[in-house]
Design a protein around this motif. Structure first.
Motif, short mmCIF file in Angstrom:
data_model
loop_
_atom_site.label_atom_id
_atom_site.label_comp_id
_atom_site.label_asym_id
_atom_site.label_seq_id
_atom_site.Cartn_x
_atom_site.Cartn_y
_atom_site.Cartn_z
N ALA A 168 0.84 -1.21 0.00
CA ALA A 168 0.00 0.00 0.00
C ALA A 168 0.87 1.26 0.00
N ALA A 169 1.95 1.24 0.76
CA ALA A 169 2.88 2.38 0.78
C ALA A 169 3.53 2.55 -0.59
N HIS A 170 3.92 1.45 -1.21
CA HIS A 170 4.50 1.52 -2.55
C HIS A 170 3.51 2.13 -3.53
N GLU A 171 2.25 1.74 -3.42
CA GLU A 171 1.21 2.30 -4.29
C GLU A 171 1.14 3.82 -4.12
N LYS A 172 1.13 4.28 -2.87
CA LYS A 172 1.04 5.72 -2.60
C LYS A 172 2.26 6.48 -3.10
N LEU A 173 3.42 5.83 -3.04
CA LEU A 173 4.66 6.47 -3.46
C LEU A 173 4.95 6.31 -4.95
N GLY A 174 4.11 5.54 -5.64
CA GLY A 174 4.31 5.32 -7.07
C GLY A 174 5.37 4.30 -7.40
N ILE A 175 5.72 3.46 -6.43
CA ILE A 175 6.73 2.42 -6.62
C ILE A 175 6.02 1.14 -7.07
N GLY A 176 6.56 0.48 -8.07
CA GLY A 176 6.00 -0.79 -8.53
C GLY A 176 4.70 -0.66 -9.29
N LYS A 177 4.48 0.50 -9.90
CA LYS A 177 3.22 0.75 -10.59
C LYS A 177 3.31 0.71 -12.11
N GLN A 178 4.47 0.31 -12.63
CA GLN A 178 4.64 0.21 -14.08
C GLN A 178 4.06 -1.12 -14.56
N PRO A 179 3.06 -1.08 -15.44
CA PRO A 179 2.46 -2.34 -15.90
C PRO A 179 3.40 -3.14 -16.78
N ASP A 180 3.29 -4.46 -16.69
CA ASP A 180 4.06 -5.35 -17.56
C ASP A 180 3.26 -5.60 -18.84
N GLU A 181 3.73 -6.55 -19.65
CA GLU A 181 3.08 -6.81 -20.93
C GLU A 181 1.65 -7.33 -20.78
N ASP A 182 1.33 -7.85 -19.59
CA ASP A 182 -0.04 -8.31 -19.32
C ASP A 182 -0.91 -7.24 -18.68
N GLY A 183 -0.31 -6.07 -18.42
CA GLY A 183 -1.05 -4.97 -17.81
C GLY A 183 -1.07 -5.01 -16.30
N PHE A 184 -0.27 -5.90 -15.70
CA PHE A 184 -0.21 -6.00 -14.25
C PHE A 184 1.05 -5.32 -13.72
N THR A 185 0.93 -4.68 -12.58
CA THR A 185 2.08 -4.04 -11.95
C THR A 185 2.73 -5.01 -10.98
N ASP A 186 3.93 -4.66 -10.53
CA ASP A 186 4.60 -5.48 -9.50
C ASP A 186 3.75 -5.57 -8.25
N ASN A 187 3.08 -4.47 -7.91
CA ASN A 187 2.24 -4.46 -6.71
C ASN A 187 1.05 -5.40 -6.85
N ILE A 188 0.45 -5.42 -8.02
CA ILE A 188 -0.67 -6.34 -8.25
C ILE A 188 -0.19 -7.78 -8.16
N TRP A 189 0.96 -8.08 -8.75
CA TRP A 189 1.49 -9.44 -8.68
C TRP A 189 1.78 -9.83 -7.24
N ALA A 190 2.31 -8.89 -6.44
CA ALA A 190 2.61 -9.19 -5.03
C ALA A 190 1.32 -9.48 -4.25
N VAL A 191 0.30 -8.67 -4.46
CA VAL A 191 -0.99 -8.89 -3.79
C VAL A 191 -1.60 -10.21 -4.28
N ALA A 192 -1.47 -10.48 -5.56
CA ALA A 192 -2.01 -11.72 -6.12
C ALA A 192 -1.39 -12.94 -5.45
N TRP A 193 -0.08 -12.93 -5.31
CA TRP A 193 0.62 -14.05 -4.69
C TRP A 193 0.17 -14.24 -3.25
N LEU A 194 0.06 -13.12 -2.49
CA LEU A 194 -0.35 -13.20 -1.09
C LEU A 194 -1.77 -13.75 -0.97
N ALA A 195 -2.67 -13.27 -1.81
CA ALA A 195 -4.07 -13.73 -1.77
C ALA A 195 -4.16 -15.20 -2.12
N GLN A 196 -3.45 -15.60 -3.15
CA GLN A 196 -3.50 -16.99 -3.61
C GLN A 196 -2.94 -17.94 -2.55
N GLU A 197 -1.83 -17.57 -1.93
CA GLU A 197 -1.23 -18.39 -0.89
C GLU A 197 -2.15 -18.52 0.32
#
Length: 113
Positions: free
Chosen positions: A30-59
């Motif tokens: 959440a802090a990274h989101e506010k600071l604009g860190i990890g918000k660059q989308p990849d070729e699938d349109g997902f950011t590093d932050n989305i992938w991190a949240v995805a992994w945590l939710a899935q686990e």
């Protein structure tokens, strides 16, 4: 460490610590989101932050699916709810989607693929 309370619910200090760590990870994202860190989308349109949240939710969902009584002790219920709400707030849509993926994986594992 596990103990049993009067209602026979299993308390696990490890579960409580795991939820607290998960909350910390989500707050960091959440802090990274506010600071604009990890918000660059990849070729699938997902950011590093989305992938991190995805992994945590899935686990989390996989663990809950494989051990249905995990995180159900009264001492864990409120924190579990807070973690889910925070995950949904940090990356709306991603948390629920990947939580469902984790639940499906757990069902497949339990059914023997």
């Amino acid at each position: 460490m596990m103990t049993i309370n009067q209602t026979n619910s299993t308390f696990s200090l490890d579960d409580l610590c795991e939820l607290a760590n998960l909350e910390g990870d989500l707050r960091e994202i959440a802090a990274h989101e506010k600071l604009g860190i990890g918000k660059q989308p990849d070729e699938d349109g997902f950011t590093d932050n989305i992938w991190a949240v995805a992994w945590l939710a899935q686990e989390l969902a996989r663990k809950c699916g494989l051990e249905p009584h995990r995180y159900t002790h009264n001492s864990c219920k409120a924190l579990f709810g807070d973690v889910v709400a925070l995950g949904r707030a940090v990356c709306p849509g991603a948390w629920d989607h990947f939580y469902n993926v984790g639940q499906e994986e757990a069902r497949a594992i339990l059914e023997g693929w």
